[in-house]
Scaffold this active site. Structure first.
Site, PDB file in Angstrom:
ATOM      1  N   SER A  29      16.946  -5.770   6.968  1.00  0.00           N
ATOM      2  CA  SER A  29      17.388  -6.946   7.793  1.00  0.00           C
ATOM      3  C   SER A  29      17.599  -6.823   9.212  1.00  0.00           C
ATOM      4  O   SER A  29      17.187  -7.763   9.827  1.00  0.00           O
ATOM      5  CB  SER A  29      18.468  -7.540   6.963  1.00  0.00           C
ATOM      6  OG  SER A  29      19.487  -6.539   7.169  1.00  0.00           O
ATOM      7  N   ARG A  50       7.717  -0.450   5.910  1.00  0.00           N
ATOM      8  CA  ARG A  50       8.133   0.690   4.839  1.00  0.00           C
ATOM      9  C   ARG A  50       6.841   0.987   3.925  1.00  0.00           C
ATOM     10  O   ARG A  50       6.413   1.894   3.813  1.00  0.00           O
ATOM     11  CB  ARG A  50       9.223   0.167   3.912  1.00  0.00           C
ATOM     12  CG  ARG A  50       9.446   1.130   2.635  1.00  0.00           C
ATOM     13  CD  ARG A  50      10.378   0.296   1.674  1.00  0.00           C
ATOM     14  NE  ARG A  50      11.684   0.134   2.354  1.00  0.00           N
ATOM     15  CZ  ARG A  50      12.271  -1.273   2.510  1.00  0.00           C
ATOM     16  NH1 ARG A  50      11.585  -2.233   1.719  1.00  0.00           N
ATOM     17  NH2 ARG A  50      13.197  -1.484   3.223  1.00  0.00           N
ATOM     18  N   LYS A 209      33.673   1.771  11.684  1.00  0.00           N
ATOM     19  CA  LYS A 209      33.791   0.322  11.347  1.00  0.00           C
ATOM     20  C   LYS A 209      33.168  -0.075   9.833  1.00  0.00           C
ATOM     21  O   LYS A 209      33.695  -0.882   9.058  1.00  0.00           O
ATOM     22  CB  LYS A 209      33.339  -0.828  12.346  1.00  0.00           C
ATOM     23  CG  LYS A 209      32.035  -0.612  12.744  1.00  0.00           C
ATOM     24  CD  LYS A 209      31.058  -1.654  11.938  1.00  0.00           C
ATOM     25  CE  LYS A 209      29.525  -1.666  12.392  1.00  0.00           C
ATOM     26  NZ  LYS A 209      28.756  -2.412  11.492  1.00  0.00           N
ATOM     27  N   ASP A 262      33.084  -5.467  16.782  1.00  0.00           N
ATOM     28  CA  ASP A 262      32.070  -4.917  15.702  1.00  0.00           C
ATOM     29  C   ASP A 262      32.958  -4.602  14.378  1.00  0.00           C
ATOM     30  O   ASP A 262      32.581  -5.010  13.259  1.00  0.00           O
ATOM     31  CB  ASP A 262      31.360  -3.823  16.098  1.00  0.00           C
ATOM     32  CG  ASP A 262      30.227  -3.744  15.570  1.00  0.00           C
ATOM     33  OD1 ASP A 262      29.873  -4.607  14.773  1.00  0.00           O
ATOM     34  OD2 ASP A 262      29.174  -2.621  15.534  1.00  0.00           O
ATOM     35  N   ARG A 273      27.530  -6.208   4.465  1.00  0.00           N
ATOM     36  CA  ARG A 273      27.451  -5.450   2.954  1.00  0.00           C
ATOM     37  C   ARG A 273      28.411  -4.630   2.843  1.00  0.00           C
ATOM     38  O   ARG A 273      28.792  -4.444   1.432  1.00  0.00           O
ATOM     39  CB  ARG A 273      25.894  -4.814   3.194  1.00  0.00           C
ATOM     40  CG  ARG A 273      25.864  -3.743   4.150  1.00  0.00           C
ATOM     41  CD  ARG A 273      24.496  -3.480   4.465  1.00  0.00           C
ATOM     42  NE  ARG A 273      23.788  -4.469   4.959  1.00  0.00           N
ATOM     43  CZ  ARG A 273      22.494  -4.369   5.539  1.00  0.00           C
ATOM     44  NH1 ARG A 273      21.915  -3.154   5.595  1.00  0.00           N
ATOM     45  NH2 ARG A 273      21.949  -5.267   6.270  1.00  0.00           N
ATOM     46  N   ASN A 274      29.103  -3.754   3.641  1.00  0.00           N
ATOM     47  CA  ASN A 274      29.996  -3.012   3.548  1.00  0.00           C
ATOM     48  C   ASN A 274      31.291  -3.731   3.039  1.00  0.00           C
ATOM     49  O   ASN A 274      32.004  -3.043   1.835  1.00  0.00           O
ATOM     50  CB  ASN A 274      30.542  -2.101   4.754  1.00  0.00           C
ATOM     51  CG  ASN A 274      29.191  -1.316   4.997  1.00  0.00           C
ATOM     52  OD1 ASN A 274      29.186  -0.109   4.412  1.00  0.00           O
ATOM     53  ND2 ASN A 274      28.580  -1.525   6.162  1.00  0.00           N
ATOM     54  N   GLU A 299      25.970   1.287   4.486  1.00  0.00           N
ATOM     55  CA  GLU A 299      26.033   2.698   5.368  1.00  0.00           C
ATOM     56  C   GLU A 299      27.371   3.468   5.414  1.00  0.00           C
ATOM     57  O   GLU A 299      27.683   4.703   5.232  1.00  0.00           O
ATOM     58  CB  GLU A 299      25.781   2.604   6.789  1.00  0.00           C
ATOM     59  CG  GLU A 299      24.333   2.054   6.892  1.00  0.00           C
ATOM     60  CD  GLU A 299      23.415   3.320   7.075  1.00  0.00           C
ATOM     61  OE1 GLU A 299      23.811   4.548   6.548  1.00  0.00           O
ATOM     62  OE2 GLU A 299      22.316   3.258   7.587  1.00  0.00           O
TER      63      GLU A 299
END
Length: 346
Positions: A29, A50, A209, A262, A273-274, A299
């Site tokens: 993304s 990819r 973060k 951030d 997503r985190n 991540e």
């Protein structure tokens, strides 16, 4: 920065696109969002994706088949390949935007001369092979010095870039000429660029973060309200400042958007997503099942173990990172860990 313009036959002002040759590695993304930013200003973007399926789908339909599928590209603006060597050879500036866990696999295939290239990291994680940040990995494994590096920081969610909502990038580099080039190719009507020279600080803060956002998500999933999460985030930015000062002293203000901004967007946004990973864990998912239920890489999970070890090695007090590490890797109860953490926050 004032953009160069020309006029068409009707006398209408028209922006002249840059002739700087730019490549992007990655097809997730944020990589897709970066390509969208770049095609605003560059004649052609060399995009290394990819696999052949992704390449074929973009060439057939003009959009990424998996991420930011609503973003359409003019194929005349793209040179799509699955070969990192083809992309790097054709580019003066290379933007690395693959998840950190896949970076070394891609870079290990690099055989063309890259000594005079500028490498820009848009990766917000630890490289597992090196157990280090991208800046150190590039310097130590590929002899790419900081003068040939830059780091992109937020706050800048890919989804909002796709919708052309006004977003801000902080781009850190120690070379003024590089900073000017990057401003030229990234700035647009919906992207504002802020300069910085704090390469390592921006890179570490982007990693931290994500870990803190997992914590904010866990708190939300456990049922803690906005009042607590506000206290959690305010403590997190102070803990981030302590960590950054211990790792790499530099003139910086953690209240600037690349650090605090951030952190805020990653801790609060539903696009994060985190945060979403943490929210699932707080609601009772096991860590493994929460990760498996997501179709994107969080991540913060992969970075938490390395950052925790670094904090212990440097004797940095990081109660929030400790709490998240215990939940993610020691399989300790999220409810009990956050109950203990509440006594340490103020």
């Amino acid at each position: 920065m004032i953009k160069k313009t020309t006029k068409d036959k009707k006398g209408t002002a028209k922006k002249v696109k840059s002739e700087i040759k730019v490549g992007v590695l990655g097809s997730g993304s944020f990589a897709t969002a970066i390509v969208k930013m770049l095609v605003e200003n560059c004649e052609v973007v060399n995009w290394c994706v990819r696999n052949e399926f992704v390449k074929g789908a973009i060439e057939l339909r003009g959009h990424n088949p998996t991420y930011l599928t609503s973003v359409s590209f003019n194929l005349r603006s793209l040179n799509i390949t699955t070969d990192i060597n083809e992309m790097v050879a054709a580019s003066d500036i290379v933007v690395l935007a693959t998840p950190s866990i896949y970076l070394s696999d891609a870079m290990d295939r690099l055989t063309v001369d890259y000594r005079n290239k500028i490498f820009v990291s848009a990766i917000k994680g630890i490289v597992p092979k090196a157990n280090d940040v991208v800046a150190h990995y590039l310097r130590n494994d590929f002899e790419i010095g900081f003068r040939n590096q830059a780091v992109i920081a937020g706050p800048c969610h890919a989804e909002e870039v796709g919708m052309e909502r006004l977003s801000y990038l902080t781009i850190a580099t120690v070379e003024e000429d590089v900073a000017k080039q990057l401003d030229q190719i990234f700035s647009s009507s919906f992207i504002k660029v802020n300069p910085s020279t704090d390469i390592l600080g921006n890179e570490y803060s982007a990693i931290l973060k994500n870990i803190y956002a997992i914590g904010a998500g866990i708190a939300s999933g456990l049922g803690y309200g906005d009042n607590f999460i506000a206290v959690f985030v305010s403590n997190a930015i102070r803990e981030m400042e302590t960590f950054l000062e211990a790792i790499y002293e530099a003139p910086r203000d953690v209240n600037e958007s690349a650090y605090l901004g951030d952190l805020l967007v990653t801790a609060y946004s539903l696009f994060s997503r985190n945060r979403n990973l943490g929210n699932l864990i707080g609601k009772g998912y096991t860590v493994k099942s929460a990760i498996q239920s997501m179709n994107m890489v969080a991540e913060g999970y992969y970075a938490a173990a390395s950052v925790y070890a670094t904090a212990k090695d440097k004797k940095i007090k990081t109660p929030i990172i400790d709490t998240i590490y215990n939940i993610l890797y020691e399989e300790k109860s999220a409810e009990n860990q956050f109950s203990k953490l509440t006594a340490k926050l103020n």
